[in-house]
Design a protein around this motif. Sequence first.
Motif, PDB file in Angstrom:
ATOM      1  N   ALA A 132      35.773  33.522  44.821  1.00  0.00           N
ATOM      2  CA  ALA A 132      36.879  33.942  43.959  1.00  0.00           C
ATOM      3  C   ALA A 132      36.403  35.049  43.039  1.00  0.00           C
ATOM      4  N   ILE A 133      37.221  36.078  42.906  1.00  0.00           N
ATOM      5  CA  ILE A 133      36.928  37.162  41.972  1.00  0.00           C
ATOM      6  C   ILE A 133      38.098  37.207  40.998  1.00  0.00           C
ATOM      7  N   VAL A 134      37.810  36.834  39.753  1.00  0.00           N
ATOM      8  CA  VAL A 134      38.850  36.722  38.735  1.00  0.00           C
ATOM      9  C   VAL A 134      38.518  37.614  37.548  1.00  0.00           C
ATOM     10  N   GLY A 135      39.526  37.857  36.728  1.00  0.00           N
ATOM     11  CA  GLY A 135      39.357  38.670  35.536  1.00  0.00           C
ATOM     12  C   GLY A 135      40.687  39.297  35.171  1.00  0.00           C
ATOM     13  N   SER A 136      40.745  39.898  34.010  1.00  0.00           N
ATOM     14  CA  SER A 136      41.970  40.542  33.551  1.00  0.00           C
ATOM     15  C   SER A 136      42.230  41.804  34.374  1.00  0.00           C
ATOM     16  N   ALA A 137      43.399  42.387  34.179  1.00  0.00           N
ATOM     17  CA  ALA A 137      43.742  43.633  34.862  1.00  0.00           C
ATOM     18  C   ALA A 137      42.744  44.716  34.484  1.00  0.00           C
ATOM     19  N   SER A 138      42.430  45.556  35.439  1.00  0.00           N
ATOM     20  CA  SER A 138      41.540  46.695  35.231  1.00  0.00           C
ATOM     21  C   SER A 138      40.109  46.270  34.896  1.00  0.00           C
ATOM     22  N   SER A 139      39.729  45.075  35.377  1.00  0.00           N
ATOM     23  CA  SER A 139      38.353  44.610  35.139  1.00  0.00           C
ATOM     24  C   SER A 139      37.454  44.838  36.354  1.00  0.00           C
ATOM     25  N   VAL A 142      32.304  29.806  45.063  1.00  0.00           N
ATOM     26  CA  VAL A 142      31.679  30.637  44.039  1.00  0.00           C
ATOM     27  C   VAL A 142      32.801  31.331  43.272  1.00  0.00           C
ATOM     28  N   THR A 143      32.667  31.406  41.960  1.00  0.00           N
ATOM     29  CA  THR A 143      33.641  32.146  41.152  1.00  0.00           C
ATOM     30  C   THR A 143      32.913  33.234  40.377  1.00  0.00           C
ATOM     31  N   LEU A 144      33.384  34.464  40.560  1.00  0.00           N
ATOM     32  CA  LEU A 144      32.855  35.612  39.846  1.00  0.00           C
ATOM     33  C   LEU A 144      33.890  36.039  38.816  1.00  0.00           C
ATOM     34  N   LEU A 145      33.467  36.131  37.574  1.00  0.00           N
ATOM     35  CA  LEU A 145      34.345  36.559  36.491  1.00  0.00           C
ATOM     36  C   LEU A 145      33.993  37.993  36.121  1.00  0.00           C
ATOM     37  N   CYS A 146      34.915  38.912  36.365  1.00  0.00           N
ATOM     38  CA  CYS A 146      34.690  40.318  36.029  1.00  0.00           C
ATOM     39  C   CYS A 146      34.940  40.520  34.544  1.00  0.00           C
ATOM     40  N   ALA A 147      33.938  41.008  33.864  1.00  0.00           N
ATOM     41  CA  ALA A 147      34.059  41.279  32.426  1.00  0.00           C
ATOM     42  C   ALA A 147      35.024  42.437  32.210  1.00  0.00           C
ATOM     43  N   ALA A 177      46.034  44.334  28.089  1.00  0.00           N
ATOM     44  CA  ALA A 177      46.157  42.924  27.703  1.00  0.00           C
ATOM     45  C   ALA A 177      44.884  42.166  28.052  1.00  0.00           C
ATOM     46  N   SER A 178      43.784  42.904  28.262  1.00  0.00           N
ATOM     47  CA  SER A 178      42.567  42.246  28.749  1.00  0.00           C
ATOM     48  C   SER A 178      42.006  41.223  27.770  1.00  0.00           C
ATOM     49  N   GLY A 179      42.104  41.474  26.488  1.00  0.00           N
ATOM     50  CA  GLY A 179      41.580  40.512  25.513  1.00  0.00           C
ATOM     51  C   GLY A 179      42.272  39.164  25.578  1.00  0.00           C
ATOM     52  N   PRO A 180      43.594  39.127  25.403  1.00  0.00           N
ATOM     53  CA  PRO A 180      44.293  37.837  25.470  1.00  0.00           C
ATOM     54  C   PRO A 180      44.197  37.159  26.837  1.00  0.00           C
ATOM     55  N   VAL A 181      44.288  37.940  27.913  1.00  0.00           N
ATOM     56  CA  VAL A 181      44.209  37.349  29.257  1.00  0.00           C
ATOM     57  C   VAL A 181      42.806  36.795  29.500  1.00  0.00           C
ATOM     58  N   SER A 182      41.781  37.524  29.090  1.00  0.00           N
ATOM     59  CA  SER A 182      40.403  37.034  29.258  1.00  0.00           C
ATOM     60  C   SER A 182      40.180  35.737  28.489  1.00  0.00           C
ATOM     61  N   ALA A 183      40.730  35.648  27.290  1.00  0.00           N
ATOM     62  CA  ALA A 183      40.596  34.424  26.490  1.00  0.00           C
ATOM     63  C   ALA A 183      41.280  33.246  27.188  1.00  0.00           C
ATOM     64  N   LEU A 184      42.482  33.463  27.705  1.00  0.00           N
ATOM     65  CA  LEU A 184      43.180  32.393  28.431  1.00  0.00           C
ATOM     66  C   LEU A 184      42.410  31.988  29.680  1.00  0.00           C
ATOM     67  N   TRP A 233      40.002  50.564  30.516  1.00  0.00           N
ATOM     68  CA  TRP A 233      41.291  50.095  31.018  1.00  0.00           C
ATOM     69  C   TRP A 233      42.097  51.279  31.523  1.00  0.00           C
ATOM     70  N   VAL A 234      42.610  51.131  32.746  1.00  0.00           N
ATOM     71  CA  VAL A 234      43.425  52.165  33.359  1.00  0.00           C
ATOM     72  C   VAL A 234      44.678  51.496  33.898  1.00  0.00           C
ATOM     73  N   PRO A 235      45.861  51.957  33.508  1.00  0.00           N
ATOM     74  CA  PRO A 235      47.069  51.363  34.088  1.00  0.00           C
ATOM     75  C   PRO A 235      47.038  51.564  35.604  1.00  0.00           C
ATOM     76  N   ASP A 236      47.372  50.520  36.354  1.00  0.00           N
ATOM     77  CA  ASP A 236      47.256  50.610  37.814  1.00  0.00           C
ATOM     78  C   ASP A 236      48.536  51.062  38.492  1.00  0.00           C
ATOM     79  N   GLY A 237      49.532  51.456  37.712  1.00  0.00           N
ATOM     80  CA  GLY A 237      50.755  51.964  38.300  1.00  0.00           C
ATOM     81  C   GLY A 237      51.682  50.898  38.832  1.00  0.00           C
ATOM     82  N   LEU A 238      51.352  49.650  38.595  1.00  0.00           N
ATOM     83  CA  LEU A 238      52.162  48.558  39.123  1.00  0.00           C
ATOM     84  C   LEU A 238      53.222  48.083  38.151  1.00  0.00           C
ATOM     85  N   MET A 239      53.300  48.689  37.017  1.00  0.00           N
ATOM     86  CA  MET A 239      54.255  48.301  35.986  1.00  0.00           C
ATOM     87  C   MET A 239      53.973  46.905  35.443  1.00  0.00           C
TER      88      MET A 239
END
Length: 177
Positions: A8-15, A110-115, A132-139, A120-126
């Motif tokens: 698993a590769i997890v993390g906030s957007a743009s991580s 295995v779980t990899l957490l991307c810091a 929002a990486s701080g709040p999402v990373s905390a959650l 941060w770059v908007p990915d164009g997905l709206m």
Amino acid sequence: MTQPLRVAIVGSASSGKTTLAARLAQHYRTIWVPEYLREFVDTEARLPVSSDQIHIARTQVAREQAAMPQARRFLFCDTTPLMTAVYSRHYFGGIDAELAALAAAHRYDVTLLCAPDLPWVPDGLMREPEDASGPVSALLLEELAARGIPYTLVSGSPEQRLMKVERLLGSPATLAG
């Protein structure tokens, strides 16, 4: 023949999840499962709503299961039902029971957490008009701890991340034999 390990590769957007998944698949000569949410936003031409979350998570899992027979040694998964649950908490104020059950039942080897240490770059997905990486990373850290999911934090440049994961999983050369 042994079953490939699901990573698993997890993390906030743009991580860097997608970049890491693609590089790891190439490095280990296997395949990876892209994040279905990207396709959902493109094909539906809209942001997901709360009721879409279980469909997104189920589709992600179905694609992992379909990819397993083609994987060699590892299957790298760019996001998981747990990330869908985290985003449900962040954007919709909670996780519905069906999504919570799927996230609890679907485990990875295995779980990899991307810091969130890449610019941060908007990915164009709206999806996220602002960082929002701080709040999402905390959650996400709360959910990992509450569920007792061990993880390895990967940070730094793409090359540094690849080297850290190789130290964890082994080099392709040593795994070939």
